[in-house]
Design an enzyme around this catalytic site. Sequence first.
Site, short mmCIF file in Angstrom:
data_model
loop_
_atom_site.label_atom_id
_atom_site.label_comp_id
_atom_site.label_asym_id
_atom_site.label_seq_id
_atom_site.Cartn_x
_atom_site.Cartn_y
_atom_site.Cartn_z
N GLY A 48 0.79 -1.21 0.00
CA GLY A 48 0.00 0.00 0.00
C GLY A 48 0.83 1.26 0.00
O GLY A 48 0.35 2.32 -0.40
N MET A 49 2.09 1.19 0.44
CA MET A 49 2.90 2.40 0.53
C MET A 49 3.96 2.50 -0.55
O MET A 49 4.58 3.54 -0.70
CB MET A 49 3.57 2.48 1.90
CG MET A 49 2.60 2.65 3.05
SD MET A 49 3.42 3.14 4.58
CE MET A 49 3.87 4.82 4.18
N VAL A 85 8.75 -2.92 -3.41
CA VAL A 85 9.97 -3.52 -2.88
C VAL A 85 10.77 -4.06 -4.05
O VAL A 85 10.24 -4.80 -4.90
CB VAL A 85 9.66 -4.64 -1.88
CG1 VAL A 85 10.97 -5.25 -1.36
CG2 VAL A 85 8.84 -4.11 -0.71
N LYS A 105 12.77 -1.02 -0.05
CA LYS A 105 11.37 -0.60 -0.07
C LYS A 105 11.34 0.89 -0.39
O LYS A 105 11.92 1.71 0.34
CB LYS A 105 10.71 -0.87 1.27
CG LYS A 105 9.25 -0.44 1.33
CD LYS A 105 8.64 -0.76 2.69
CE LYS A 105 8.44 -2.23 2.87
NZ LYS A 105 7.70 -2.55 4.13
N ASP A 107 0.89 -5.49 13.40
CA ASP A 107 0.36 -6.25 12.26
C ASP A 107 0.99 -7.64 12.20
O ASP A 107 1.49 -8.08 11.16
CB ASP A 107 0.62 -5.49 10.95
CG ASP A 107 -0.26 -6.00 9.81
OD1 ASP A 107 -1.26 -6.69 10.09
OD2 ASP A 107 0.05 -5.70 8.64
#
Length: 575
Positions: A19-20, A23, A38, A133
Amino acid sequence: MGPQRIGKFRVDGPIGEGGMGIVYAAHDEELDRAVAIKVLHPVLVSNKEGKARFRAEARAIGRLRHPGIVQVYQWSEEEEALQFLVMERLEGQSLDQLMARAEFSPPETLLLIAIPLAQALLHAHREGVVHRDVKPANVMVLNDGRVKLMDFGIARLEQGSGQLTITGALVGSPAHMAPEIVAGKRADARSDQFALGTVLYQLATGHSPFSRDNPAATFRALAEGDYKPLERLAPAMDERLVAAITRMMALNPEDRFPDLEAVLREIEPLLPDWLGEGPAELAALLNGPAVASSSWRTQQLAYLDQRLAGARAAHRWPEAVGLANRIVALDPSRQAILEEVAASGVRRWGRPVVIALILLALGLTLSSQWLIEQEQVAAPGTRVVPKPMAYREKVVPTPEAVKAKAKEDDRPKQLKGASAAAVAPRRHELTVRVFPWAELHVKGSPPRDGARLHRLRLPAGTHEIMLRHDRAKEITRRVELPGTGPGGSQALTVRIRDFHPSQLVVQSPGLGTLKVLGREYPLKPGENSLQIPMPSGNFRKSTELVYEAVGCRMAMETVLEAGGQRTWRVDCSSP
């Protein structure tokens, strides 16, 4: 098209997207090592809140140094247009991928994952970092069997209505999210403990405890603590481990363990003695899931059989019934063992009490099967989902753990006088467990092929047992029979520790030094053949090779094996 280079790193290509950002697989050309980078999505770089969250988490993870946590090597400066994290590149399978093709049976083997994960999270908590998470997709089992925790708490970003917003109120995965987070409270270390408990539940049963058809139903189940009892879905599990996992998933954080150190104190003693070194066992599971699980069940059944014999001999009938139930849960073909326990217990406790215990045991076993089967029933008009893993239905026959009934002619007869001298000497059972494995040789018996578990019957007396592994020194043990176990049996556990060295061939461009496993080796120009002693008890060892010479320093990650050979050609020339 992605970047070709990021600083000193050569980018090989994308390996994942979240989502951000993306990689990438990359290579550190200065240190000659593989890395993962990343990269924050370019749109988010201009988002002040998103960039701040990315950098705050980068700093948090960057200070964590633990063998069970993915290592971050460096991150970009704040003013740089490209925001990135450089991490070690991991080779293996995520835990959810492993669970799709392998089973942790008997359920106590999930401790191979639980213990290193709890240790990694405990380290993070002591450093003031909450993961938020914890789920199977964020756990990696490397090819050498090590367990790594990944993706530390970087809030995921979602795009909607043309603008980006940070989902900070509900960070994490719904099925593994602690109830207090659903209620809008701040996540803390106990929230990670809850999530870890849900992962262990899923490892034991093949089912996520709170996963439902839609997020609203999942959140409702979490808020109400609504899940099927673990003892019903995993009746083969040690009741102490059931209690520990259940407490980790308590609805109220105050009812959970005070911290993960307390969790470790509770679960570490439950690791079966017959299990070998954790990484070696997990590497075996990766390479041959069916063989590893079958071997685990065989050894657990042998262990439970031995405990059951002791409980029956001491007339501990409630314990005997519980052990018999665990045996049947692992091997349903042995239902008759419950009848045997009942027949033995009736004389001591009386028929009503023992029958009630047997019925309870059967009820737990049958209800666990019923609960698993109920997952496959779909209401009219609903979508039928693929059948989840159900370990209880995947039983591999384990004939080694089932004692054959003695034939009438084989049973010793009460003879008198001279006839008694003709009776063959009584034999006693000897169980030998070897880690990682070995051939077994004993005088008077045929040699046994390499295995972790050997069971044989020998006459009374002193016996010399020879254990041979092709990459270790031979081990000799003397055993006296009859032993101290039931019926004069004896159990022997041997861990091979003195393995042969690993051969390392280093092609050096000039005079230099090699550092490996805490030792230094001088190198001459050309080929250098080195014998690297293996650490005690390690058949395989992951390590870093460091080459140093005038004007040159290089490092490489590798795996050394006892009796194996690795070659490293050192190239100090400029890229």
